[in-house]
Motif scaffolding. Sequence first.
Motif: not given
Length: 469
Positions: A238-240, A406-411
């Motif tokens: 569900g992130l993209i 499309e890309a995402l990151i959570d650190v």
Amino acid sequence: MAHSLARSLQRLSLMRTTIGLAAMLMWALVGCSSSNQGGETGGGGSHQGEGGSNQGGGGSTAAPAECFEVKPGCVVASDAERITTPDVPAEDRESLARNNASFALDLGRALDGATKNLVYSPFSVSTALAMSYAGARGDTKEAIAKAMRFELPEDRLHPAFNHVDLELQKRAESTREGGGFRLRTANALWSQLELTLQQPFLKVLVESYGAPVRLADFTNAEEAEGLINTWVSDRTDGLIPKLLDGNVEPATQLVLVNAISFKAAWSEPFKEEATKPGAFERADGTSVTAQMMRGTQETRHGAGDGWEAVELPYAGTPVSMVVVMPDPGTADAFEELLDGAALEELLDSMQQRSVDITMPKFSFRSSASLKEALQTLGMGVAFSPDADFKGIIAEGELNIQDVIHEALIDVDEAGTEAAAATAVLFEVTGGGAPVPAEIVVDRPFFFFIKDLATEAILFAGRVNDPTAR
């Protein structure tokens, strides 16, 4: 490499601009048990079928499960199966890792990351374009190979991609029981109803990428995008949710898609109570207040003339994040000089030691067409009416319409969550305790996430402002 790089940087005499370079090398391993969900065993499965929760964006259309009829959302049955034990010599694996790392850095330079944050998945883009490469011929094939840095002949290239994908799958399966690690990859080809595709091309996609043919009616753009977006959303947890948004056009005939989702806890998590506000100097010399995590770890650290780096391992898997921070004001020049071999040399020079780490939490996503960047890298003919994709269809002419990524990151203190998807749209055309090293990541940086065994780069990007969303 460090001395020659420093000398080159000195010769450039750039203006002093504090820019950090964080390289995150993320090697994801997706496990898929024998659940017969096509295109999804760390990049694909050997059986066709539509799995998933049917939740996603870009429309409410949900693809039916195990549908083999000639209608949108269904899968075209195939006698071909995924090759699960490809014979790939070590030199081919090393060549692919080195070439894909060079492409990852080339693409990062071609994208606009000088002032904005950037995250992308070299693994996803390379995989989607390698599938496209399987159908290219003539000058188009040569242009794609040059832009992608492919050096292996095609009969060895696709098995090498298959090997990496299957190795990632094994690692995901080995950590599944622990519950702290998640990695999924999947591939698919979405084809216009009644479009006749070349059998050798389809064979490569199933055998080396686990990518079955799924049907769509691209004359109904909303429905087609809904099907693809649902598939991507399901495979990225569900992130993209909406990879495609008005990208399908009347001339669109097929779409090659890769999706990847990753979540892992740090081997040594940062303590939340140690996180405090701290200054982070942006590329333009101004400062912002970011939430800076702090901790001491026994890990690999390196420093040379013009750069400093630290490795942050993830728990229970040979996957790690490597943060590479150049000297103030040199990040753009550093990036220009860095290629796959230089990055490999930099990483090999790092040594195990105690390191006091201060770095920001950050969370953002990037979404863009890669068409202009890929044209800059030499793939222009693939987007033109002169493109030759006779390996995909024998009758008619195809060219790449666009490449959407499309890309995402959570650190944060606990670990990392990231996801990405790529769609290639085709259209018809015409002594005592050692003193700890210390790294304070308080200026823009590049990041990469890497699997140590296969050395594949799954995600990469640049953080210029960790407070920007």
